[in-house]
Design a protein around this motif. Structure first.
Motif, PDB file in Angstrom:
ATOM      1  N   TRP A 138       0.871  -1.173   0.000  1.00  0.00           N
ATOM      2  CA  TRP A 138       0.000   0.000   0.000  1.00  0.00           C
ATOM      3  C   TRP A 138       0.903   1.217   0.000  1.00  0.00           C
ATOM      4  O   TRP A 138       1.796   1.333   0.824  1.00  0.00           O
ATOM      5  CB  TRP A 138      -0.835   0.046   1.297  1.00  0.00           C
ATOM      6  CG  TRP A 138      -2.068  -0.765   1.255  1.00  0.00           C
ATOM      7  CD1 TRP A 138      -2.313  -1.904   1.944  1.00  0.00           C
ATOM      8  CD2 TRP A 138      -3.240  -0.501   0.498  1.00  0.00           C
ATOM      9  NE1 TRP A 138      -3.556  -2.383   1.664  1.00  0.00           N
ATOM     10  CE2 TRP A 138      -4.161  -1.546   0.773  1.00  0.00           C
ATOM     11  CE3 TRP A 138      -3.635   0.513  -0.397  1.00  0.00           C
ATOM     12  CZ2 TRP A 138      -5.411  -1.614   0.192  1.00  0.00           C
ATOM     13  CZ3 TRP A 138      -4.891   0.440  -0.972  1.00  0.00           C
ATOM     14  CH2 TRP A 138      -5.757  -0.612  -0.678  1.00  0.00           C
ATOM     15  N   PHE A 142       1.561   7.599  -4.238  1.00  0.00           N
ATOM     16  CA  PHE A 142       2.165   7.047  -5.449  1.00  0.00           C
ATOM     17  C   PHE A 142       2.172   8.142  -6.508  1.00  0.00           C
ATOM     18  O   PHE A 142       1.133   8.690  -6.851  1.00  0.00           O
ATOM     19  CB  PHE A 142       1.334   5.855  -5.933  1.00  0.00           C
ATOM     20  CG  PHE A 142       2.034   5.009  -6.954  1.00  0.00           C
ATOM     21  CD1 PHE A 142       2.168   5.447  -8.267  1.00  0.00           C
ATOM     22  CD2 PHE A 142       2.574   3.783  -6.604  1.00  0.00           C
ATOM     23  CE1 PHE A 142       2.820   4.669  -9.208  1.00  0.00           C
ATOM     24  CE2 PHE A 142       3.220   2.992  -7.537  1.00  0.00           C
ATOM     25  CZ  PHE A 142       3.337   3.433  -8.848  1.00  0.00           C
ATOM     26  N   ALA A 144       1.770   9.721  -9.838  1.00  0.00           N
ATOM     27  CA  ALA A 144       1.196   9.324 -11.132  1.00  0.00           C
ATOM     28  C   ALA A 144       0.349  10.469 -11.661  1.00  0.00           C
ATOM     29  O   ALA A 144      -0.357  11.125 -10.887  1.00  0.00           O
ATOM     30  CB  ALA A 144       0.338   8.065 -10.978  1.00  0.00           C
ATOM     31  N   ARG A 148      -0.057  12.815  -6.516  1.00  0.00           N
ATOM     32  CA  ARG A 148       0.262  11.639  -5.688  1.00  0.00           C
ATOM     33  C   ARG A 148      -1.021  11.096  -5.098  1.00  0.00           C
ATOM     34  O   ARG A 148      -1.822  11.856  -4.537  1.00  0.00           O
ATOM     35  CB  ARG A 148       1.231  12.039  -4.582  1.00  0.00           C
ATOM     36  CG  ARG A 148       2.585  12.445  -5.153  1.00  0.00           C
ATOM     37  CD  ARG A 148       3.544  12.812  -4.069  1.00  0.00           C
ATOM     38  NE  ARG A 148       4.848  13.097  -4.629  1.00  0.00           N
ATOM     39  CZ  ARG A 148       5.988  12.605  -4.156  1.00  0.00           C
ATOM     40  NH1 ARG A 148       5.981  11.807  -3.120  1.00  0.00           N
ATOM     41  NH2 ARG A 148       7.134  12.917  -4.710  1.00  0.00           N
ATOM     42  N   ARG A 149      -1.210   9.779  -5.241  1.00  0.00           N
ATOM     43  CA  ARG A 149      -2.476   9.186  -4.836  1.00  0.00           C
ATOM     44  C   ARG A 149      -2.233   7.887  -4.100  1.00  0.00           C
ATOM     45  O   ARG A 149      -1.198   7.234  -4.264  1.00  0.00           O
ATOM     46  CB  ARG A 149      -3.316   8.916  -6.085  1.00  0.00           C
ATOM     47  CG  ARG A 149      -3.509  10.155  -6.957  1.00  0.00           C
ATOM     48  CD  ARG A 149      -3.695   9.761  -8.396  1.00  0.00           C
ATOM     49  NE  ARG A 149      -5.069   9.374  -8.671  1.00  0.00           N
ATOM     50  CZ  ARG A 149      -5.513   8.996  -9.854  1.00  0.00           C
ATOM     51  NH1 ARG A 149      -4.691   8.930 -10.865  1.00  0.00           N
ATOM     52  NH2 ARG A 149      -6.764   8.658 -10.047  1.00  0.00           N
ATOM     53  N   TRP A 150      -3.278   7.497  -3.342  1.00  0.00           N
ATOM     54  CA  TRP A 150      -3.247   6.187  -2.725  1.00  0.00           C
ATOM     55  C   TRP A 150      -3.223   5.131  -3.819  1.00  0.00           C
ATOM     56  O   TRP A 150      -3.951   5.210  -4.798  1.00  0.00           O
ATOM     57  CB  TRP A 150      -4.546   5.961  -1.926  1.00  0.00           C
ATOM     58  CG  TRP A 150      -4.452   6.386  -0.493  1.00  0.00           C
ATOM     59  CD1 TRP A 150      -4.960   7.505   0.058  1.00  0.00           C
ATOM     60  CD2 TRP A 150      -3.835   5.647   0.562  1.00  0.00           C
ATOM     61  NE1 TRP A 150      -4.697   7.533   1.399  1.00  0.00           N
ATOM     62  CE2 TRP A 150      -4.006   6.406   1.739  1.00  0.00           C
ATOM     63  CE3 TRP A 150      -3.164   4.418   0.643  1.00  0.00           C
ATOM     64  CZ2 TRP A 150      -3.528   5.974   2.973  1.00  0.00           C
ATOM     65  CZ3 TRP A 150      -2.683   4.004   1.864  1.00  0.00           C
ATOM     66  CH2 TRP A 150      -2.858   4.788   3.016  1.00  0.00           C
ATOM     67  N   ALA A 151      -2.390   4.096  -3.639  1.00  0.00           N
ATOM     68  CA  ALA A 151      -2.326   3.050  -4.661  1.00  0.00           C
ATOM     69  C   ALA A 151      -1.937   1.718  -4.043  1.00  0.00           C
ATOM     70  O   ALA A 151      -1.266   1.665  -2.998  1.00  0.00           O
ATOM     71  CB  ALA A 151      -1.315   3.423  -5.734  1.00  0.00           C
ATOM     72  N   GLN A 153       0.358  -1.150  -4.941  1.00  0.00           N
ATOM     73  CA  GLN A 153       1.499  -1.375  -5.851  1.00  0.00           C
ATOM     74  C   GLN A 153       1.797  -2.870  -5.881  1.00  0.00           C
ATOM     75  O   GLN A 153       2.064  -3.471  -4.828  1.00  0.00           O
ATOM     76  CB  GLN A 153       2.719  -0.595  -5.371  1.00  0.00           C
ATOM     77  CG  GLN A 153       3.917  -0.695  -6.312  1.00  0.00           C
ATOM     78  CD  GLN A 153       5.146   0.034  -5.770  1.00  0.00           C
ATOM     79  OE1 GLN A 153       5.281   0.207  -4.557  1.00  0.00           O
ATOM     80  NE2 GLN A 153       6.024   0.455  -6.652  1.00  0.00           N
ATOM     81  N   ALA A 167       0.204  -0.545 -10.682  1.00  0.00           N
ATOM     82  CA  ALA A 167      -0.416   0.192  -9.572  1.00  0.00           C
ATOM     83  C   ALA A 167      -1.911   0.353  -9.833  1.00  0.00           C
ATOM     84  O   ALA A 167      -2.325   0.604 -10.958  1.00  0.00           O
ATOM     85  CB  ALA A 167       0.243   1.546  -9.404  1.00  0.00           C
ATOM     86  N   PHE A 168      -2.699   0.150  -8.776  1.00  0.00           N
ATOM     87  CA  PHE A 168      -4.141   0.379  -8.846  1.00  0.00           C
ATOM     88  C   PHE A 168      -4.445   1.548  -7.910  1.00  0.00           C
ATOM     89  O   PHE A 168      -4.143   1.491  -6.735  1.00  0.00           O
ATOM     90  CB  PHE A 168      -4.897  -0.875  -8.413  1.00  0.00           C
ATOM     91  CG  PHE A 168      -4.658  -2.037  -9.347  1.00  0.00           C
ATOM     92  CD1 PHE A 168      -3.614  -2.921  -9.105  1.00  0.00           C
ATOM     93  CD2 PHE A 168      -5.439  -2.219 -10.472  1.00  0.00           C
ATOM     94  CE1 PHE A 168      -3.363  -3.988  -9.966  1.00  0.00           C
ATOM     95  CE2 PHE A 168      -5.190  -3.279 -11.329  1.00  0.00           C
ATOM     96  CZ  PHE A 168      -4.161  -4.159 -11.079  1.00  0.00           C
ATOM     97  N   PHE A 169      -5.079   2.574  -8.473  1.00  0.00           N
ATOM     98  CA  PHE A 169      -5.248   3.813  -7.734  1.00  0.00           C
ATOM     99  C   PHE A 169      -6.620   3.909  -7.087  1.00  0.00           C
ATOM    100  O   PHE A 169      -7.600   3.386  -7.601  1.00  0.00           O
ATOM    101  CB  PHE A 169      -5.028   5.022  -8.658  1.00  0.00           C
ATOM    102  CG  PHE A 169      -3.630   5.054  -9.215  1.00  0.00           C
ATOM    103  CD1 PHE A 169      -3.357   4.560 -10.481  1.00  0.00           C
ATOM    104  CD2 PHE A 169      -2.587   5.551  -8.454  1.00  0.00           C
ATOM    105  CE1 PHE A 169      -2.068   4.562 -10.984  1.00  0.00           C
ATOM    106  CE2 PHE A 169      -1.285   5.571  -8.962  1.00  0.00           C
ATOM    107  CZ  PHE A 169      -1.029   5.072 -10.231  1.00  0.00           C
TER     108      PHE A 169
END
Lengths: 171, 297
Positions: A138, A142, A144, A148-151, A153, A167-169
């Protein structure tokens, strides 16, 4: 000590180069340079030595900057001096030297409190170096798409064994 | 002039298996880099050969390497054997290099007239060695060992250096004697020659003419970088006009069998690389270097 080995010492040690600049004979004697190489060693140009040493470090910085883009961006004008200070004391040993450098530089930044390390980038370089098959992280910030976002990885190896990063955001 | 060394005679006539017969023997291509892989996979007509950096395939990529071999003639290029380090070659690096070479079945393998490490420090990049008889023996011995281990001809590359080391002979003589002693060819990095000529203020054309043209098997070319009034080989720019003039002179002088653009970063759009490859091919054909009947100016 032969000239090549003596040259390696000089190129990897700024303090030794400063001593050499001041007194090449003393450094030659201290290192025990072979008699056959004595003249050639003593006549090494200090400016050339510094230029060559700086190029070696610059090439390492170039490679690590490609692996730790967001981290280096965050360091701004401090990126180069921080890396140079780190790189003079650490020399990787493996063919994956750039990843070794990147991991060690992340450790250095955290230990020295010298700057923020991008977690996603650190996860990636550690994963490549450790040679694990699969890792999930987690990541709070991240980098992108310019922000910068929660992702989530996900690090894995493809059929050929090459490391891959997905990565899934989350909003 | 001496005959083409036996060790590289096998590469005369070019590409070996799998490349198709386009009538050309001097091949123009590019260093294989992962950011370029998608473009290379489309097999642009401009790419006639690929140079593989051995270390990039030490840990993975066997299937990919075999697939590339089916489509392109390959050259295997080493970075870390450190032929100029006294003592034995690093066993693990040599084993890995030989393994990659076996998979790739290249036309030839190559390394540098340089050192990257000593027993206690790995500097990670190439550094000059002193041009003396002891290093002649050392590098020749290491060169033969690599060639025998891989079962392939080997060629040796000149390097850049900001440092001049007082030697027993000038660099071109050292390279010539080394090739003779090791029975190998030369990988002339024209960019490295140009960079050194600017930093150390010598005439690259005079330097070139001290070399036996028949020893020059392959070229490396890429644009140079100028930073803080020093010329550098960062492999990050397009070939500049003045550098191209020198490349053209090399084509006139030597019957090269391979030319590789050695770009490592700041990759341009594919059509820019294709243009560069085409320009090199045009210059190569102009001098007839591909069939050995090159014109000398």
């Amino acid at each position: 000590m032969d000239l090549t080995t003596g040259l390696t010492r000089l190129l990897s040690d700024r303090a030794l180069r400063e001593e050499f600049k001041a007194d090449p004979e003393k450094v030659s004697a201290a290192l025990g340079i072979d008699e056959d190489d004595w003249k050639a060693f003593r006549s090494l140009d200090p400016e050339g030595l510094d230029a060559q040493a700086n190029t070696l470090l610059s090439k390492r910085l170039w490679e690590v900057s490609g692996l730790l883009r967001a981290t280096m961006r965050g360091l701004g004008a401090q990126a180069r001096p921080r890396f140079m200070a780190f790189a003079e004391a650490f020399w990787p040993r493996d063919h994956r030297r750039h990843f070794e450098d990147a991991v060690a530089f992340c450790d250095y930044l955290k230990k020295e409190g010298a700057g923020e390390v991008c977690r996603a980038e650190e996860n990636w370089v550690r994963y490549v170096l450790e040679g694990k098959r699969f890792r999930v992280h987690w990541v709070r910030e991240f980098p992108a798409y310019g922000s910068r976002r929660w992702a989530l990885q996900i690090l894995y190896r493809n059929g050929e064994g090459y490391p891959r990063d997905r990565a899934f955001f989350f909003r | 002039m001496p005959d083409v060394p036996e060790a590289v005679q096998g590469v005369a006539g070019g590409c070996g298996g799998g490349c198709g017969d386009n009538g050309m023997k001097g091949l123009v291509g590019i260093g294989y880099r992962f950011p370029l892989a998608s473009w290379i996979d489309t097999a642009p007509a401009e790419i006639q050969c690929l140079e593989i950096t051995a270390e990039h395939f030490f840990d993975a990529g066997e299937k990919q390497l075999r697939a590339l071999r089916k489509r392109f003639p390959l050259f295997i290029h080493g970075l870390g054997l450190s032929l100029g380090t006294p003592g034995p070659l690093d066993r693990k690096t040599l084993d890995n290099f030989a393994r990659v070479s076996k998979i790739a079945d290249p036309e030839w393998v190559s390394e540098h007239v340089a050192f990257t490490r000593s027993s206690d420090v790995d500097l990670g990049h190439l550094n000059p060695i002193r041009a003396d008889r002891r290093n002649l023996d050392l590098v020749a011995r290491h060169t033969r060992e690599v060639s025998e281990r891989c079962g392939k001809p080997i060629i040796l590359e000149n390097v850049t250096s900001h440092l001049s080391i007082r030697g027993e002979m000038p660099e071109p003589e050292f390279l010539g004697r080394l090739c003779e002693k090791a029975d190998c060819g030369l990988l002339l990095d024209v960019t490295n020659l140009y960079v050194n000529s600017k930093n150390h203020r010598f005439n690259p054309r005079s330097w070139l003419r001290e070399l036996d043209p028949n020893r020059i098997v392959q070229l490396h070319v890429v644009g140079y970088t100028v930073r803080n009034d020093r010329y550098e080989d960062f492999h990050a720019e397009a070939i500049q006009e003045d550098l191209f003039e020198l490349i053209d002179e090399v084509f006139a002088y030597a019957p090269v069998k391979g030319v590789i653009i050695e770009r490592d970063s700041h990759f341009p759009a594919p059509h820019d690389l294709e243009n560069e490859l085409r320009n090199l091919r045009t210059a190569l054909e102009k001098h007839g270097s591909h069939d050995g009947t090159h014109t000398t100016s």
